[in-house]
Design an enzyme around this catalytic site. Structure first.
Site, PDB file in Angstrom:
ATOM      1  N   LYS A  57      19.751   4.767 -49.153  1.00 62.56           N
ATOM      2  CA  LYS A  57      18.905   5.958 -49.044  1.00 62.56           C
ATOM      3  C   LYS A  57      19.686   7.249 -49.256  1.00 62.56           C
ATOM      4  CE  LYS A  57      18.552   6.964 -44.117  1.00 62.56           C
ATOM      5  NZ  LYS A  57      17.612   7.084 -43.016  1.00 62.56           N
ATOM      6  N   ASP A  58      21.018   7.169 -49.228  1.00 65.58           N
ATOM      7  CA  ASP A  58      21.836   8.365 -49.463  1.00 65.58           C
ATOM      8  C   ASP A  58      22.357   8.456 -50.894  1.00 65.58           C
ATOM      9  OD1 ASP A  58      21.607   9.020 -46.736  1.00 65.58           O
ATOM     10  OD2 ASP A  58      23.330   7.769 -46.219  1.00 65.58           O
ATOM     11  N   THR A  84      15.093  15.156 -34.784  1.00 61.51           N
ATOM     12  CA  THR A  84      15.338  14.571 -36.106  1.00 61.51           C
ATOM     13  C   THR A  84      15.636  15.714 -37.053  1.00 61.51           C
ATOM     14  OG1 THR A  84      14.470  13.305 -37.965  1.00 61.51           O
ATOM     15  CG2 THR A  84      12.867  14.591 -36.729  1.00 61.51           C
ATOM     16  N   SER A 125      32.594   7.418 -40.664  1.00 60.32           N
ATOM     17  CA  SER A 125      31.668   7.282 -39.533  1.00 60.32           C
ATOM     18  C   SER A 125      31.630   5.796 -39.166  1.00 60.32           C
ATOM     19  CB  SER A 125      30.270   7.756 -39.928  1.00 60.32           C
ATOM     20  OG  SER A 125      29.647   6.821 -40.791  1.00 60.32           O
ATOM     21  N   ARG A 180      21.606  16.835 -35.791  1.00 62.30           N
ATOM     22  CA  ARG A 180      22.547  16.373 -36.810  1.00 62.30           C
ATOM     23  C   ARG A 180      23.671  15.577 -36.161  1.00 62.30           C
ATOM     24  NH1 ARG A 180      24.098  18.639 -41.321  1.00 62.30           N
ATOM     25  NH2 ARG A 180      25.172  16.650 -41.403  1.00 62.30           N
ATOM     26  N   GLY A 181      24.516  15.029 -37.022  1.00 63.02           N
ATOM     27  CA  GLY A 181      25.680  14.300 -36.534  1.00 63.02           C
ATOM     28  C   GLY A 181      25.525  12.813 -36.775  1.00 63.02           C
ATOM     29  N   THR A 208      26.815  10.751 -32.011  1.00 66.31           N
ATOM     30  CA  THR A 208      26.608  12.149 -31.627  1.00 66.31           C
ATOM     31  C   THR A 208      25.139  12.389 -31.289  1.00 66.31           C
ATOM     32  OG1 THR A 208      28.332  12.730 -33.210  1.00 66.31           O
ATOM     33  CG2 THR A 208      26.958  14.536 -32.389  1.00 66.31           C
ATOM     34  N   ARG A 209      24.267  11.843 -32.112  1.00 65.20           N
ATOM     35  CA  ARG A 209      22.830  12.044 -31.884  1.00 65.20           C
ATOM     36  C   ARG A 209      22.397  11.430 -30.551  1.00 65.20           C
ATOM     37  NH1 ARG A 209      19.994  11.362 -37.851  1.00 65.20           N
ATOM     38  NH2 ARG A 209      21.848  11.901 -39.025  1.00 65.20           N
ATOM     39  N   ARG A 259      11.227  14.095 -43.826  1.00 63.04           N
ATOM     40  CA  ARG A 259      10.346  12.931 -43.953  1.00 63.04           C
ATOM     41  C   ARG A 259       9.853  12.479 -42.581  1.00 63.04           C
ATOM     42  NH1 ARG A 259      11.082   7.745 -42.860  1.00 63.04           N
ATOM     43  NH2 ARG A 259      13.296   8.041 -42.468  1.00 63.04           N
ATOM     44  N   ARG A 260      10.786  12.383 -41.626  1.00 58.70           N
ATOM     45  CA  ARG A 260      10.373  11.945 -40.293  1.00 58.70           C
ATOM     46  C   ARG A 260       9.549  13.019 -39.597  1.00 58.70           C
ATOM     47  NH1 ARG A 260      16.334   9.426 -39.367  1.00 58.70           N
ATOM     48  NH2 ARG A 260      15.903   7.361 -40.208  1.00 58.70           N
ATOM     49  N   CYS A 269      17.326  12.538 -49.905  1.00 58.71           N
ATOM     50  CA  CYS A 269      16.982  12.237 -48.519  1.00 58.71           C
ATOM     51  C   CYS A 269      16.610  13.510 -47.763  1.00 58.71           C
ATOM     52  CB  CYS A 269      18.115  11.500 -47.821  1.00 58.71           C
ATOM     53  SG  CYS A 269      19.627  12.469 -47.711  1.00 58.71           S
TER      54      CYS A 269
HETATM   55  N1  LIG Z   1      20.856   9.814 -43.450  1.00 59.61           N
HETATM   56  C1  LIG Z   1      21.920   9.151 -42.768  1.00 59.61           C
HETATM   57  C2  LIG Z   1      21.753   7.683 -42.777  1.00 59.61           C
HETATM   58  N2  LIG Z   1      21.922   6.972 -43.902  1.00 59.61           N
HETATM   59  C3  LIG Z   1      21.665   5.649 -43.627  1.00 59.61           C
HETATM   60  C4  LIG Z   1      21.340   5.540 -42.283  1.00 59.61           C
HETATM   61  C5  LIG Z   1      20.964   4.304 -41.577  1.00 59.61           C
HETATM   62  C6  LIG Z   1      21.240   2.986 -42.246  1.00 59.61           C
HETATM   63  C7  LIG Z   1      20.409   2.684 -43.441  1.00 59.61           C
HETATM   64  O1  LIG Z   1      19.329   3.256 -43.682  1.00 59.61           O
HETATM   65  O2  LIG Z   1      20.848   1.800 -44.198  1.00 59.61           O
HETATM   66  C8  LIG Z   1      21.404   6.824 -41.725  1.00 59.61           C
HETATM   67  C9  LIG Z   1      21.168   7.198 -40.318  1.00 59.61           C
HETATM   68  C10 LIG Z   1      19.743   7.410 -39.930  1.00 59.61           C
HETATM   69  O3  LIG Z   1      18.892   7.756 -40.771  1.00 59.61           O
HETATM   70  O4  LIG Z   1      19.425   7.242 -38.744  1.00 59.61           O
END
Ligand SMILES: NCc1[nH]cc(CCC(=O)O)c1CC(=O)O
Length: 307
Positions: free
Chosen positions: A82-83, A126, A12, A148-149, A153-154, A130-131, A241
């Site tokens: 966060k992933d 979203t 990505s 998603r995407g 894409t979003r 969480r959001r 996440c």
């Molecule tokens: N879950 C996907 C993801 N993982 C990290 C980011 C953004 C960059 C970051 O948090 O460092 C994103 C996209 C988003 O949540 O909009």
């Protein structure tokens, strides 16, 4: 000394930006080092038609990268913290956490300037529980629709009119030079970020001393304390996440202020609290706050989601 480093990365735009950022940092630190990218596709990139919370399993975006590290096809993997799940496969570990970009969530819209500006019934995109639970809590009159995407894409789906607004991580938009898309950096009081949001981390083989040594200068101390506290909370709550868990630490001199919350997906219940303590106790602060949330009802919410 090593003369070459291979970085395993998703393909990505955001993942490539992050891998290239680490490549550039390493090349400027070590002019004789060759740094190459090895692009790959992960399960999280392939499954685009169902909400992340339904696919389940942690580490959707990291498993393939970790296989490349274990096979020695690559030396390091660059992740959005966060992933990254708390536990690493045998033989791998987190080498460093790099300096954090803006950790906030961003409100993105072509018509409205802020969350408060949205009319009743507006459709907000979203796919993050969480959001969405925090949005529903503040604005029960909005319609939340799954989205998603990757970032592009979003944004395209919103531009095509499927959504009145979407929520994205500010950090991702800044990195991709889409600052002008951000209408509002949503205050932490309205949308507490995800643990690790905005920070990159680098994973490598735990016994690869030469690589670990090369990475030392990329470590950012303040970010490491903050993200350590946040991840300890997530780990104690067993959250990835995909869970309606938010936590956010800041450092005030040597003191960490950690805020955390667990919300029900319908936005009707929100359990939140905060804790302060010395930065050397970052992990313990995360665990203690998690246990307070659990004892006040987060366990019921999370059991219903993980069941
Ligand atoms: N879950 C996907 C993801 N993982 C990290 C980011 C953004 C960059 C970051 O948090 O460092 C994103 C996209 C988003 O949540 O909009």
């Amino acid at each position: 000394m090593k003369d070459k480093i291979v970085i395993a990365t998703r393909e990505s735009q955001l993942a490539l930006w992050q891998a290239n950022n680490v490549k550039a940092q390493l090349e400027s630190l070590y002019p004789d080092l060759t740094v190459e990218l090895l692009g790959m596709t992960t399960k999280g990139d392939q499954i685009l038609d169902s909400p992340l919370s339904k696919i389940g399993g942690k580490g959707l975006f990291v498993k393939e990268l970790e296989a490349a590290l274990l096979d020695r096809r690559a030396d390091i993997a660059v992740h959005s913290m966060k992933d990254v799940p708390m536990a690493f496969p045998e033989g791998l570990g987190l080498a460093v956490i790099c300096e954090r970009e803006d950790p906030s969530d961003a409100f993105v819209s072509n018509q409205y300037s802020s969350l408060d500006d949205l009319p009743a019934g507006a459709v907000v995109g979203t796919s993050s529980l969480r959001r969405s639970c925090q949005l529903k809590m503040h604005r029960p009159d909005l319609i939340i629709k799954d989205l998603r995407g990757n970032v592009n894409t979003r944004l395209r789906k919103m531009d095509e009119g499927e959504y009145d607004a979407i929520i994205l991580a500010t950090a991702g938009l800044l990195r991709l030079e889409m600052r002008d898309r951000i209408r509002q950096k949503i205050p932490a009081e309205m949308s507490l970020p995800a643990g690790g949001q905005g920070a990159m981390g680098i994973e490598c083989r735990a016994d690869d001393r030469p690589t670990l040594e090369l990475l030392v200068p990329l470590q950012h101390e303040e970010t490491t304390y903050r993200v350590t506290a946040e991840r300890a909370l997530n780990e104690r709550l067993n959250g990835g996440c995909q869970a309606p868990i938010a936590c956010f630490a800041i450092l005030q001199q040597d003191e960490i202020w950690l805020r955390g919350l667990v919300g029900s997906p319908d936005g009707k219940t929100m359990i939140q609290s905060d804790i302060r303590g010395h930065k050397d106790n970052a992990k313990q602060l995360g665990v203690t706050l998690a246990e307070e949330l659990l004892s006040r009802g987060a366990n019921t919410i999370l059991d219903a989601i993980y069941q």
